[in-house]
Write a protein that holds these residues in place. Structure first.
Motif, PDB file in Angstrom:
ATOM      1  N   GLN A  39      10.843  -5.215  11.542  1.00 63.14           N
ATOM      2  CA  GLN A  39       9.909  -6.009  10.746  1.00 63.14           C
ATOM      3  C   GLN A  39      10.078  -5.701   9.258  1.00 63.14           C
ATOM      4  O   GLN A  39      10.200  -4.538   8.853  1.00 63.14           O
ATOM      5  N   LEU A  40      10.064  -6.750   8.446  1.00 63.14           N
ATOM      6  CA  LEU A  40      10.218  -6.605   7.004  1.00 63.14           C
ATOM      7  C   LEU A  40       8.896  -6.261   6.344  1.00 63.14           C
ATOM      8  O   LEU A  40       7.843  -6.788   6.707  1.00 63.14           O
ATOM      9  N   PHE A  41       8.956  -5.386   5.342  1.00 66.69           N
ATOM     10  CA  PHE A  41       7.800  -5.134   4.478  1.00 66.69           C
ATOM     11  C   PHE A  41       8.272  -5.189   3.027  1.00 66.69           C
ATOM     12  O   PHE A  41       9.462  -5.125   2.732  1.00 66.69           O
ATOM     13  N   ARG A  42       7.320  -5.283   2.109  1.00 70.84           N
ATOM     14  CA  ARG A  42       7.664  -5.427   0.694  1.00 70.84           C
ATOM     15  C   ARG A  42       6.532  -4.915  -0.174  1.00 70.84           C
ATOM     16  O   ARG A  42       5.374  -4.906   0.222  1.00 70.84           O
ATOM     17  N   PHE A  43       6.899  -4.471  -1.366  1.00 69.62           N
ATOM     18  CA  PHE A  43       5.890  -4.139  -2.365  1.00 69.62           C
ATOM     19  C   PHE A  43       6.540  -4.151  -3.750  1.00 69.62           C
ATOM     20  O   PHE A  43       7.747  -3.962  -3.897  1.00 69.62           O
ATOM     21  N   ASP A  44       5.696  -4.384  -4.775  1.00 67.35           N
ATOM     22  CA  ASP A  44       6.114  -4.348  -6.174  1.00 67.35           C
ATOM     23  C   ASP A  44       5.652  -3.035  -6.788  1.00 67.35           C
ATOM     24  O   ASP A  44       4.479  -2.651  -6.655  1.00 67.35           O
ATOM     25  N   PHE A  45       6.546  -2.387  -7.495  1.00 69.01           N
ATOM     26  CA  PHE A  45       6.311  -1.076  -8.081  1.00 69.01           C
ATOM     27  C   PHE A  45       6.303  -1.248  -9.596  1.00 69.01           C
ATOM     28  O   PHE A  45       7.325  -1.577 -10.195  1.00 69.01           O
ATOM     29  N   ILE A 101       1.140  -0.067  -7.528  1.00 73.46           N
ATOM     30  CA  ILE A 101       2.051  -0.513  -6.474  1.00 73.46           C
ATOM     31  C   ILE A 101       1.297  -1.580  -5.692  1.00 73.46           C
ATOM     32  O   ILE A 101       0.175  -1.344  -5.222  1.00 73.46           O
ATOM     33  N   VAL A 102       1.901  -2.757  -5.580  1.00 70.26           N
ATOM     34  CA  VAL A 102       1.174  -3.916  -5.066  1.00 70.26           C
ATOM     35  C   VAL A 102       1.916  -4.515  -3.867  1.00 70.26           C
ATOM     36  O   VAL A 102       3.112  -4.796  -3.941  1.00 70.26           O
ATOM     37  N   GLY A 103       1.195  -4.694  -2.776  1.00 69.69           N
ATOM     38  CA  GLY A 103       1.736  -5.347  -1.597  1.00 69.69           C
ATOM     39  C   GLY A 103       1.312  -6.792  -1.525  1.00 69.69           C
ATOM     40  O   GLY A 103       0.654  -7.305  -2.448  1.00 69.69           O
ATOM     41  N   PRO A 104       1.633  -7.500  -0.454  1.00 72.26           N
ATOM     42  CA  PRO A 104       1.286  -8.923  -0.335  1.00 72.26           C
ATOM     43  C   PRO A 104      -0.211  -9.199  -0.440  1.00 72.26           C
ATOM     44  O   PRO A 104      -0.618 -10.279  -0.891  1.00 72.26           O
ATOM     45  N   ALA A 105      -1.035  -8.232  -0.044  1.00 72.52           N
ATOM     46  CA  ALA A 105      -2.484  -8.461  -0.050  1.00 72.52           C
ATOM     47  C   ALA A 105      -3.210  -7.744  -1.176  1.00 72.52           C
ATOM     48  O   ALA A 105      -4.430  -7.787  -1.261  1.00 72.52           O
ATOM     49  N   THR A 140       1.570   3.932   0.937  1.00 78.13           N
ATOM     50  CA  THR A 140       0.895   3.501   2.162  1.00 78.13           C
ATOM     51  C   THR A 140       1.050   1.991   2.286  1.00 78.13           C
ATOM     52  O   THR A 140       0.604   1.243   1.409  1.00 78.13           O
ATOM     53  N   LEU A 141       1.695   1.543   3.337  1.00 75.48           N
ATOM     54  CA  LEU A 141       1.972   0.123   3.508  1.00 75.48           C
ATOM     55  C   LEU A 141       0.709  -0.657   3.852  1.00 75.48           C
ATOM     56  O   LEU A 141      -0.308  -0.082   4.238  1.00 75.48           O
ATOM     57  N   ASP A 142       0.774  -1.967   3.698  1.00 73.86           N
ATOM     58  CA  ASP A 142      -0.400  -2.814   3.890  1.00 73.86           C
ATOM     59  C   ASP A 142      -0.780  -2.977   5.354  1.00 73.86           C
ATOM     60  O   ASP A 142      -1.885  -3.412   5.670  1.00 73.86           O
ATOM     61  N   GLN A 143       0.137  -2.629   6.263  1.00 72.40           N
ATOM     62  CA  GLN A 143      -0.152  -2.704   7.688  1.00 72.40           C
ATOM     63  C   GLN A 143       0.870  -1.832   8.424  1.00 72.40           C
ATOM     64  O   GLN A 143       1.738  -1.224   7.803  1.00 72.40           O
ATOM     65  N   ILE A 161      11.063   3.826 -24.594  1.00 74.68           N
ATOM     66  CA  ILE A 161      10.270   3.689 -23.384  1.00 74.68           C
ATOM     67  C   ILE A 161      10.767   2.459 -22.620  1.00 74.68           C
ATOM     68  O   ILE A 161      11.085   1.434 -23.216  1.00 74.68           O
ATOM     69  N   ILE A 162      10.833   2.570 -21.297  1.00 78.20           N
ATOM     70  CA  ILE A 162      11.133   1.402 -20.479  1.00 78.20           C
ATOM     71  C   ILE A 162       9.906   1.041 -19.655  1.00 78.20           C
ATOM     72  O   ILE A 162       9.119   1.903 -19.256  1.00 78.20           O
ATOM     73  N   TYR A 163       9.713  -0.260 -19.440  1.00 77.99           N
ATOM     74  CA  TYR A 163       8.600  -0.786 -18.662  1.00 77.99           C
ATOM     75  C   TYR A 163       9.203  -1.604 -17.524  1.00 77.99           C
ATOM     76  O   TYR A 163       9.967  -2.542 -17.776  1.00 77.99           O
ATOM     77  N   GLY A 164       8.888  -1.245 -16.285  1.00 75.84           N
ATOM     78  CA  GLY A 164       9.575  -1.877 -15.179  1.00 75.84           C
ATOM     79  C   GLY A 164       8.679  -2.409 -14.093  1.00 75.84           C
ATOM     80  O   GLY A 164       7.530  -1.985 -13.929  1.00 75.84           O
ATOM     81  N   ARG A 165       9.248  -3.365 -13.364  1.00 75.14           N
ATOM     82  CA  ARG A 165       8.645  -3.868 -12.135  1.00 75.14           C
ATOM     83  C   ARG A 165       9.783  -4.011 -11.133  1.00 75.14           C
ATOM     84  O   ARG A 165      10.746  -4.734 -11.368  1.00 75.14           O
ATOM     85  N   VAL A 166       9.698  -3.296 -10.026  1.00 72.81           N
ATOM     86  CA  VAL A 166      10.745  -3.322  -9.010  1.00 72.81           C
ATOM     87  C   VAL A 166      10.140  -3.783  -7.691  1.00 72.81           C
ATOM     88  O   VAL A 166       9.222  -3.141  -7.154  1.00 72.81           O
ATOM     89  N   LEU A 167      10.631  -4.895  -7.184  1.00 73.65           N
ATOM     90  CA  LEU A 167      10.263  -5.357  -5.848  1.00 73.65           C
ATOM     91  C   LEU A 167      11.261  -4.778  -4.849  1.00 73.65           C
ATOM     92  O   LEU A 167      12.474  -4.952  -5.004  1.00 73.65           O
ATOM     93  N   MET A 168      10.773  -4.078  -3.852  1.00 72.48           N
ATOM     94  CA  MET A 168      11.611  -3.582  -2.762  1.00 72.48           C
ATOM     95  C   MET A 168      11.269  -4.350  -1.495  1.00 72.48           C
ATOM     96  O   MET A 168      10.098  -4.466  -1.127  1.00 72.48           O
ATOM     97  N   VAL A 169      12.293  -4.877  -0.836  1.00 73.31           N
ATOM     98  CA  VAL A 169      12.133  -5.507   0.471  1.00 73.31           C
ATOM     99  C   VAL A 169      12.958  -4.688   1.454  1.00 73.31           C
ATOM    100  O   VAL A 169      14.143  -4.432   1.221  1.00 73.31           O
ATOM    101  N   ALA A 170      12.341  -4.267   2.542  1.00 76.46           N
ATOM    102  CA  ALA A 170      13.017  -3.393   3.509  1.00 76.46           C
ATOM    103  C   ALA A 170      12.516  -3.713   4.903  1.00 76.46           C
ATOM    104  O   ALA A 170      11.491  -4.387   5.077  1.00 76.46           O
ATOM    105  N   ASP A 171      13.246  -3.222   5.901  1.00 78.06           N
ATOM    106  CA  ASP A 171      12.723  -3.367   7.253  1.00 78.06           C
ATOM    107  C   ASP A 171      12.586  -2.001   7.922  1.00 78.06           C
ATOM    108  O   ASP A 171      13.301  -1.051   7.601  1.00 78.06           O
TER     109      ASP A 171
END
Length: 274
Positions: free
Chosen positions: A152-158, A124-128, A143-146, A92-102
């Motif tokens: 414009q850049l957005f980001r979230f952790d998966f 899935i966690v965004g800045p807020a 669904t993005l946080d805004q 089993i693998i356990y992961g956390r991937v942060l994606m930053v995109a515009d």
């Protein structure tokens, strides 16, 4: 290579290096050039054209089968920060991937991410805070946080876990070699990065850079992409390898090679030290 004509070498390059996707007849029929007189540059250019056609054909088949995302041109990936803990006992693998995109369009409110449906999404966690998402086949719509406009850049952790499904040339596998040693490795070409980590799994969008952290049992060594920055003890029986990539790279090229390797070090001096 004795008795090997350039035609033979060109055919080998154009067929073998494409992973067997392209038949020799398709290669030699690509145009009317005399491949016996082809230059290395011409051979590589034809390889690139053939590979692009194969990728497009494969992607079209994926989309028709419902295996790929349809609306990923509305954002451009800039950066991935990846942490994966590999359990060699449970596979089993356990992961956390942060994606930053515009955003590449105005009024962007969601982003489609590729991840095989057998992998469990923990959050899935965004800045807020936590973000809402939905799944359809192997596509996750986040669904993005805004609302974001072009540039414009957005980001979230998966956060996710699971046992990856093998596919393509390999994807992600846990095997025991003929010598009884465990080998954990990946080969994700062309569209199988999504079997083991959430990403925009298409080669026409290369992230500008990657941070890669792989935690494994203390008896294992993990090779990956780019430069090895450090190896840090994570627990009483595990350590983490920190790699970094500071050049554009397609999602399928991110890879790992984990086993009980013997490691040697040597130094390369460029241009005689000048």
């Amino acid at each position: 290579m004795p008795n090997c004509s350039r035609l033979t070498l060109g055919s080998l390059l154009l067929t073998g290096l494409l992973g067997g996707f392209v038949a020799a007849s398709a290669v030699t029929a690509a145009d009317n050039r005399d491949w016996d007189k082809a230059t290395p540059a011409e051979i590589h250019q034809e390889m690139s054209r053939q590979k692009a056609r194969v990728y497009e054909s494969h992607r079209e088949a994926q989309l028709q089968a419902g295996l790929g995302a349809l609306a990923q041109t509305d954002y451009d990936v800039r950066f991935y920060d990846i942490f994966i803990r590999v359990n060699d006992t449970t596979a089993i693998i356990y992961g956390r991937v942060l994606m930053v995109a515009d955003a590449t369009v105005d009024a962007l409110t969601s982003a489609q991410v590729d991840l095989y449906s057998n992998m469990t999404i923990d959050s899935i966690v965004g800045p807020a805070g936590a973000l809402a998402y939905s799944r359809a086949g192997n596509v996750v719509t986040v669904t993005l946080d805004q609302t974001y406009n072009t540039g414009q850049l957005f980001r979230f952790d998966f956060y996710y876990h699971g046992h990856p499904t093998e596919g393509g040339f390999q994807a992600f596998s846990f095997v025991t070699n003929p010598y009884g040693k465990k080998v954990i490795s990946s080969l994700s070409e062309p569209y199988y990065a999504r079997t083991w980590w959430p990403c925009k799994d298409r080669p026409d969008d290369k992230a500008d850079s990657f941070n890669i952290a792989i935690e494994v049992d203390s008896g294992f060594y993990c090779g990956s992409n780019g430069s090895l920055d450090s190896t840090v003890i994570s627990s009483a029986n595990s350590h983490t390898f920190y790699w970094s990539v500071r050049y554009p790279m397609a999602s399928y090229l991110f890879s790992v090679a984990i086993s009980k390797y013997q490691v040697w070090y040597d130094k390369y001096i460029y241009n005689g030290g000048l």
